[in-house]
Write a protein that holds these residues in place. Structure first.
Motif, mmCIF file in Angstrom:
data_model
loop_
_atom_site.group_PDB
_atom_site.id
_atom_site.type_symbol
_atom_site.label_atom_id
_atom_site.label_comp_id
_atom_site.label_asym_id
_atom_site.label_seq_id
_atom_site.Cartn_x
_atom_site.Cartn_y
_atom_site.Cartn_z
ATOM 1 N N ALA A 46 13.549 -6.528 -78.583
ATOM 2 C CA ALA A 46 14.700 -7.059 -77.853
ATOM 3 C C ALA A 46 15.104 -8.423 -78.396
ATOM 4 C CB ALA A 46 14.373 -7.154 -76.366
ATOM 5 N N VAL A 47 14.132 -9.274 -78.663
ATOM 6 C CA VAL A 47 14.427 -10.602 -79.211
ATOM 7 C C VAL A 47 15.080 -10.470 -80.579
ATOM 8 C CG1 VAL A 47 13.412 -12.752 -80.065
ATOM 9 C CG2 VAL A 47 12.599 -11.747 -77.910
ATOM 10 N N ARG A 48 14.542 -9.587 -81.417
ATOM 11 C CA ARG A 48 15.105 -9.403 -82.766
ATOM 12 C C ARG A 48 16.550 -8.905 -82.699
ATOM 13 N NH1 ARG A 48 15.918 -5.128 -85.860
ATOM 14 N NH2 ARG A 48 14.584 -3.730 -84.648
ATOM 15 N N ILE A 49 16.808 -7.914 -81.866
ATOM 16 C CA ILE A 49 18.162 -7.369 -81.761
ATOM 17 C C ILE A 49 19.141 -8.445 -81.288
ATOM 18 C CG2 ILE A 49 19.628 -5.755 -80.469
ATOM 19 C CD1 ILE A 49 18.010 -4.394 -82.643
ATOM 20 N N LEU A 50 18.743 -9.214 -80.285
ATOM 21 C CA LEU A 50 19.637 -10.243 -79.753
ATOM 22 C C LEU A 50 19.920 -11.346 -80.783
ATOM 23 C CD1 LEU A 50 18.344 -10.596 -76.080
ATOM 24 C CD2 LEU A 50 20.394 -9.423 -76.886
ATOM 25 N N LYS A 51 18.994 -11.544 -81.708
ATOM 26 C CA LYS A 51 19.234 -12.523 -82.778
ATOM 27 C C LYS A 51 20.136 -11.966 -83.875
ATOM 28 C CE LYS A 51 15.039 -15.355 -82.360
ATOM 29 N NZ LYS A 51 13.799 -15.816 -83.022
ATOM 30 N N ARG A 61 25.512 -18.040 -67.776
ATOM 31 C CA ARG A 61 24.626 -19.165 -67.420
ATOM 32 C C ARG A 61 23.180 -18.684 -67.312
ATOM 33 N NH1 ARG A 61 28.031 -20.512 -62.183
ATOM 34 N NH2 ARG A 61 27.816 -18.237 -62.218
ATOM 35 N N THR A 62 22.992 -17.561 -66.622
ATOM 36 C CA THR A 62 21.642 -16.998 -66.476
ATOM 37 C C THR A 62 21.094 -16.562 -67.831
ATOM 38 O OG1 THR A 62 22.161 -16.216 -64.243
ATOM 39 C CG2 THR A 62 20.282 -15.196 -65.348
ATOM 40 N N SER A 63 21.914 -15.844 -68.590
ATOM 41 C CA SER A 63 21.462 -15.338 -69.888
ATOM 42 C C SER A 63 21.290 -16.461 -70.902
ATOM 43 C CB SER A 63 22.456 -14.301 -70.418
ATOM 44 O OG SER A 63 22.489 -13.179 -69.561
ATOM 45 N N GLY A 64 22.035 -17.540 -70.741
ATOM 46 C CA GLY A 64 21.890 -18.685 -71.637
ATOM 47 C C GLY A 64 20.494 -19.276 -71.559
ATOM 48 N N ILE A 65 19.918 -19.277 -70.362
ATOM 49 C CA ILE A 65 18.541 -19.776 -70.178
ATOM 50 C C ILE A 65 17.559 -18.879 -70.925
ATOM 51 C CG2 ILE A 65 16.717 -20.175 -68.478
ATOM 52 C CD1 ILE A 65 19.009 -20.817 -66.462
ATOM 53 N N LEU A 66 17.762 -17.552 -70.797
ATOM 54 C CA LEU A 66 16.890 -16.583 -71.477
ATOM 55 C C LEU A 66 16.975 -16.753 -72.990
ATOM 56 C CD1 LEU A 66 15.203 -13.794 -71.179
ATOM 57 C CD2 LEU A 66 17.370 -12.750 -71.816
ATOM 58 N N LEU A 67 18.183 -16.819 -73.509
ATOM 59 C CA LEU A 67 18.363 -16.932 -74.956
ATOM 60 C C LEU A 67 17.776 -18.234 -75.494
ATOM 61 C CD1 LEU A 67 20.118 -14.434 -74.492
ATOM 62 C CD2 LEU A 67 21.835 -15.430 -76.015
ATOM 63 N N ILE A 79 17.291 -17.904 -79.302
ATOM 64 C CA ILE A 79 18.339 -16.990 -79.768
ATOM 65 C C ILE A 79 19.657 -17.748 -79.726
ATOM 66 C CG2 ILE A 79 19.546 -14.816 -79.320
ATOM 67 C CD1 ILE A 79 16.926 -13.903 -77.885
ATOM 68 N N ARG A 80 20.219 -17.992 -80.879
ATOM 69 C CA ARG A 80 21.458 -18.784 -80.949
ATOM 70 C C ARG A 80 22.603 -17.860 -81.355
ATOM 71 N NH1 ARG A 80 18.743 -23.847 -84.336
ATOM 72 N NH2 ARG A 80 16.957 -24.139 -82.919
ATOM 73 N N ASN A 81 23.107 -17.156 -80.381
ATOM 74 C CA ASN A 81 24.130 -16.157 -80.667
ATOM 75 C C ASN A 81 25.307 -16.340 -79.721
ATOM 76 O OD1 ASN A 81 25.399 -13.879 -81.761
ATOM 77 N ND2 ASN A 81 23.487 -12.726 -81.847
ATOM 78 N N GLN A 82 26.432 -15.764 -80.123
ATOM 79 C CA GLN A 82 27.632 -15.852 -79.300
ATOM 80 C C GLN A 82 27.464 -15.032 -78.026
ATOM 81 O OE1 GLN A 82 31.152 -14.275 -81.179
ATOM 82 N NE2 GLN A 82 32.446 -14.645 -79.393
#
Length: 225
Positions: A21-26, A37-43, A48-51
């Protein structure tokens, strides 16, 4: 064409995030989030520095066409919700349906979802079950409960801590106070708890001890004996 990835995120404990999951999100070109806002904390936690783009139940009918266009143009897109697996009582179904209709490959990663650990740890039969999610809050609520009177499979419901006692009381009235139930709260978090017993016993427990956190109710089906 690109690929639409459905990516589960932890329902509580950050350690439940998978390496994949981390790899895909990157790697994807765009991450769709129920609440940025919630997902920004997770990333941020997983570097994970993605749009991030907002995609939730109030705008999904308006944004899905543009997302499908981006997928058709070759971009890879990941969809996440605030917690758990998108599409399970969360936004996701509509976009997946539109992507499938457009011939786009959809991959759903295995991962966290609240009802599976609640079901397996309940002590109730989990070989066959009916996932009901959230009951209607007002219109159709009582008729929905009545329609489940003959259900023999274990039933699973999501509920707010503010309504759980009322819901259990409605179940007791419809199914009988001796029907077995397991109420699981704060799954995978520090104060995870499962309260098991008859509806009458569990109602009494939560009247004495106010329920807090996210709630999963696992209710025994009608006995055929």
């Amino acid at each position: 064409m690109g690929i639409l990835y459905i990516v589960p995120t932890p329902v509580g404990n950050m350690e439940d995030m998978t390496y994949r999951a981390v790899r895909i999100l990157k790697e994807v070109d765009l991450v769709l989030a129920e609440d940025t806002r919630t997902s920004g904390i997770l990333l941020k936690h997983f570097d994970i520095r993605n749009q991030l783009m907002s995609h939730h139940k109030f705008n999904e009918h308006g944004t899905s066409a543009g997302i499908v266009n981006r997928l058709q143009a070759g971009e890879n897109v990941a969809l996440i919700s605030d917690a758990g697996t998108p599409g399970i009582s969360d936004p996701g179904f509509f976009l997946v349906r539109e992507a499938v209709k457009a011939g786009i490959e959809v991959q759903c990663l295995p991962g966290a979802t609240a009802f599976v650990p609640a079901l397996v740890s309940s002590g109730l039969p989990c070989d066959r079950f009916a996932f009901e999610g959230f009951l209607p809050q007002k219109k159709g609520r009582q008729s929905k409960i009545e329609s489940l009177k003959e259900e023999q499979r274990t039933m699973i419901f999501y509920e707010s801590p503010y309504r759980v006692v009322k819901t259990l009381e409605q179940f007791a009235e419809a199914f009988g106070a001796t029907r077995q139930v397991s109420v699981c709260r704060e799954i995978s978090k520090l104060h995870e708890e499962s309260v098991r017993g008859s509806l009458e016993e569990v109602i009494s427990h939560f009247k004495e001890k106010e329920p807090k956190g996210e709630i999963v109710i696992v209710l025994a089906g009608k006995s055929d004996k």
